[in-house]
Motif scaffolding. Structure first.
Motif, short mmCIF file in Angstrom:
data_model
loop_
_atom_site.label_atom_id
_atom_site.label_comp_id
_atom_site.label_asym_id
_atom_site.label_seq_id
_atom_site.Cartn_x
_atom_site.Cartn_y
_atom_site.Cartn_z
N PHE A 270 31.45 47.28 44.30
CA PHE A 270 30.41 47.70 45.22
C PHE A 270 30.71 47.03 46.56
O PHE A 270 30.77 45.81 46.64
CB PHE A 270 29.04 47.28 44.71
N ALA A 271 30.94 47.82 47.60
CA ALA A 271 31.41 47.25 48.86
C ALA A 271 30.72 47.87 50.07
O ALA A 271 30.34 49.04 50.05
CB ALA A 271 32.92 47.45 48.99
N GLN A 272 30.57 47.04 51.09
CA GLN A 272 30.07 47.56 52.37
C GLN A 272 31.25 47.72 53.32
O GLN A 272 32.08 46.83 53.45
CB GLN A 272 29.03 46.62 52.97
N TYR A 273 31.28 48.87 53.98
CA TYR A 273 32.39 49.21 54.87
C TYR A 273 31.88 49.50 56.27
O TYR A 273 30.73 49.89 56.45
CB TYR A 273 33.08 50.50 54.39
N TYR A 274 32.77 49.35 57.25
CA TYR A 274 32.43 49.81 58.60
C TYR A 274 33.65 50.40 59.27
O TYR A 274 34.80 50.14 58.88
CB TYR A 274 31.85 48.67 59.44
N LEU A 275 33.37 51.21 60.29
CA LEU A 275 34.43 51.86 61.06
C LEU A 275 33.87 52.04 62.47
O LEU A 275 32.77 52.60 62.63
CB LEU A 275 34.75 53.21 60.40
N PRO A 276 34.57 51.53 63.50
CA PRO A 276 34.04 51.60 64.86
C PRO A 276 33.87 53.05 65.31
O PRO A 276 34.75 53.87 65.11
CB PRO A 276 35.11 50.91 65.72
N LYS A 277 32.73 53.37 65.92
CA LYS A 277 32.47 54.74 66.36
C LYS A 277 33.41 55.15 67.49
O LYS A 277 33.70 56.32 67.67
CB LYS A 277 31.01 54.88 66.82
N ASN A 278 33.87 54.18 68.28
CA ASN A 278 34.75 54.52 69.41
C ASN A 278 36.23 54.39 69.04
O ASN A 278 37.06 54.05 69.88
CB ASN A 278 34.42 53.62 70.62
N PHE A 279 36.55 54.67 67.78
CA PHE A 279 37.93 54.51 67.33
C PHE A 279 38.89 55.42 68.11
O PHE A 279 38.48 56.44 68.65
CB PHE A 279 38.05 54.83 65.84
N THR A 280 40.14 55.01 68.17
CA THR A 280 41.18 55.88 68.72
C THR A 280 42.32 55.91 67.71
O THR A 280 42.59 54.92 67.03
CB THR A 280 41.72 55.35 70.06
N GLY A 281 42.96 57.06 67.61
CA GLY A 281 44.13 57.18 66.75
C GLY A 281 43.80 57.02 65.28
O GLY A 281 42.70 57.33 64.84
N ASN A 282 44.76 56.52 64.55
CA ASN A 282 44.58 56.33 63.10
C ASN A 282 43.49 55.30 62.83
O ASN A 282 43.49 54.23 63.40
CB ASN A 282 45.89 55.83 62.47
N VAL A 283 42.61 55.64 61.94
CA VAL A 283 41.48 54.76 61.72
C VAL A 283 41.18 54.74 60.23
O VAL A 283 41.38 55.72 59.53
CB VAL A 283 40.28 55.25 62.54
N SER A 284 40.75 53.60 59.74
CA SER A 284 40.32 53.56 58.34
C SER A 284 39.17 52.57 58.20
O SER A 284 38.93 51.76 59.08
CB SER A 284 41.48 53.17 57.43
N TRP A 285 38.47 52.66 57.08
CA TRP A 285 37.32 51.82 56.83
C TRP A 285 37.75 50.38 56.54
O TRP A 285 38.75 50.16 55.86
CB TRP A 285 36.54 52.36 55.63
N THR A 286 36.97 49.44 57.05
CA THR A 286 37.22 48.03 56.78
C THR A 286 36.13 47.52 55.85
O THR A 286 34.96 47.85 56.02
CB THR A 286 37.17 47.22 58.10
N ILE A 287 36.52 46.72 54.86
CA ILE A 287 35.53 46.13 53.95
C ILE A 287 34.88 44.92 54.62
O ILE A 287 35.56 44.03 55.11
CB ILE A 287 36.18 45.69 52.61
N LEU A 288 33.55 44.92 54.65
CA LEU A 288 32.81 43.78 55.20
C LEU A 288 32.58 42.74 54.09
O LEU A 288 32.73 41.55 54.29
CB LEU A 288 31.48 44.26 55.78
#
Ligand SMILES: *[C@@H]1O[C@H](CO)[C@@H](O)[C@H](O)[C@H]1NC(C)=O
Ligand SMILES: *[C@@H]1O[C@H](CO)[C@@H](O)[C@H](O)[C@H]1NC(C)=O
Ligand SMILES: *[C@@H]1O[C@H](CO)[C@@H](O)[C@H](O)[C@H]1NC(C)=O
Ligand SMILES: *[C@@H]1O[C@H](CO)[C@@H](O)[C@H](O)[C@H]1NC(C)=O
Ligand SMILES: *[C@@H]1O[C@H](CO)[C@@H](O)[C@H](O)[C@H]1NC(C)=O
Ligand SMILES: *[C@@H]1O[C@H](CO)[C@@H](O)[C@H](O)[C@H]1NC(C)=O
Ligand SMILES: *[C@@H]1O[C@H](CO)[C@@H](O)[C@H](O)[C@H]1NC(C)=O
Length: 366
Positions: A270-288
């Motif tokens: 069970f994990a909490q993830y985030y991803l910046p809304k202003n991402f550019t290019g390749n982006v993936s979720w980061t585990i908090l």
């Protein structure tokens, strides 16, 4: 004059699709419908355009999943999907979902067979709303909610969502198979929030491999009332007495600048993830953060057979997610199933077998 009118007409016609996209208020009228096709399938968007409701292609078999996803992220991340008791409501190409006044959302195959419906017991639906929080809501003419995806979660919670007692999240089978998997997060009637493996198809829950222990202890009212994921992105068990049990301590990212979700993964983490809304290019979720710390050690005999199944070895990857391998000389039963298979039998059952049967089973398992 005529020229000006024509020009105006022309330009407004030209602008129409753009303005509809930009100015959607998220409202869906009774009678509106979507068709499952890969070509020109435009989903129902939330006003900000952050979330979409519609059909997601499943693999390459002309199958679709009625679902909600982040509309601005290139890699589709599904946060809700239509599901029956244990199976995902998989829709063949050409299926439709209609918003009806009396039955809510109704999903039908091209042949007219009913595959799934939201089903609202009371009230008449006036419209649907794809909310900016990621919640799809069916409401009556007074804007009272009659049904919402936030009250019928699958494996993911979003900021703004709460889970009442006996509410649960269920993992999926695998990254790409959305049928119910082997793990569940449950806010028990006694207020304890637990992660456990379940036996399918009975849904019998084994001993928890993680628990907040938010039960009525020595302090009055300390039992959990609900699991709250507040709009700022904090996830906590709210106790009857107003106290909070935080699932993560001291770790938070801005909910304004990031997409945030909490997911019970198919491997039990069970994990909490985030991803910046202003991402550019390749982006993936980061585990908090994630629970439990070491799932390989936590899931023991009493909490069902280990994550990896009998006789296969569980190790943690860098992100604390498990991976399974066989002892030398064995090979995985299903090489594509990296966390064992769903039809495993319990350790106790294996122990009851004759020695010969045990040996054969062990050879088969891995
Ligand atoms: C949303 O827009 C539709 C037309 O696109 C309109 O009928 C409806 O009244 C609007 N709803 C709200 C809450 O503004
Ligand atoms: C869904 O809407 C389409 C188009 O209006 C209609 O042909 C179809 O009969 C509807 N299905 C249901 C179940 O209402
Ligand atoms: C809809 O989203 C707004 C924020 O955009 C939130 O305040 C509201 O509670 C949401 N409504 C529901 C029913 O989820
Ligand atoms: C998903 O897994 C279930 C259970 O193993 C299986 O019955 C179903 O056919 C699978 N679905 C797909 C689309 O592969
Ligand atoms: C969310 O919870 C955190 C931690 O309890 C609290 O500091 C914050 O004010 C809450 N946010 C909202 C909008 O209630
Ligand atoms: C995204 O926003 C953050 C602040 O919210 C900023 O620090 C960062 O530089 C921005 N990144 C891009 C790629 O614009
Ligand atoms: C994005 O990631 C994929 C796979 O990790 C890679 O194949 C691709 O080249 C990357 N694209 C960019 C623009 O970095």
């Amino acid at each position: 004059m005529a020229f000006t009118v024509r020009l105006l007409l022309f330009s407004s016609l030209f602008l129409l699709p753009v303005s509809v996209f930009a100015q959607t208020n998220g409202s869906i009228a009774v009678g509106d419908f979507l068709t499952a096709t890969t070509a020109n399938s435009s989903p129902w968007l939330s006003p900000s355009g952050d979330f979409a409701f519609g059909f997601s292609p499943l693999g390459s078999n002309d199958l679709f999943l009625l679902s909600i996803w982040y509309a601005k992220i290139p890699d589709r991340t599904i946060v809700w999907h239509a599901n029956g008791d244990n199976e995902a409501a998989v829709a063949p190409k050409g299926s439709t979902v209609n918003l009806t006044a009396n039955s809510g959302l109704v999903l039908r195959s091209p042949q007219g067979e009913e595959l799934w419906k939201s089903g609202t017991s009371v009230g008449v639906i006036a419209n649907g709303v794809m909310n900016d929080t990621g919640n799809f809501v069916l409401q009556d003419r007074n804007s009272e909610s009659l049904w919402e995806t936030f009250n019928n979660p699958t494996d993911t919670m979003l900021p703004g969502q709460t889970l009442e007692r006996s509410g649960k999240l269920s993992s999926r089978q695998s990254e790409t198979n959305y049928s119910k998997g082997r793990f569940q997060l449950l806010l028990q009637e006694d207020g304890n929030l637990v992660l456990s493996t379940i036996n399918l198809p009975t849904n019998f829950a084994n001993e928890p491999y993680y628990a907040t222990d938010t039960t009525s202890g020595t302090v009055a009212g300390s039992e959990g009332k609900e699991l709250v994921f507040n709009v700022s992105g904090y996830l906590y068990v709210l106790r009857e007495n107003g106290g909070k049990y935080n699932l993560a301590v001291g770790e938070v990212v801005s909910a304004r600048d990031n997409y945030i979700r909490a997911t019970l993964n198919f491997d039990g983490i069970f994990a909490q993830y985030y991803l910046p809304k202003n991402f550019t290019g390749n982006v993936s979720w980061t585990i908090l953060w994630s629970e439990p710390d070491n799932i390989c050690q936590r899931i023991t005999e009493s909490s069902g057979v280990g994550v990896c199944g009998y006789n296969s070895i569980c190790t943690l990857k860098g992100d604390k997610r498990p991976t399974c391998r066989c002892p030398t000389g064995f090979s995985l039963l299903d090489p594509n199933d990296h966390i064992g298979d769903a039809n495993r039998i319990s350790y106790k059952a294996v122990k009851k077998m004759s020695l010969v049967a045990q040996k054969i089973y062990m050879m088969l398992r891995c």
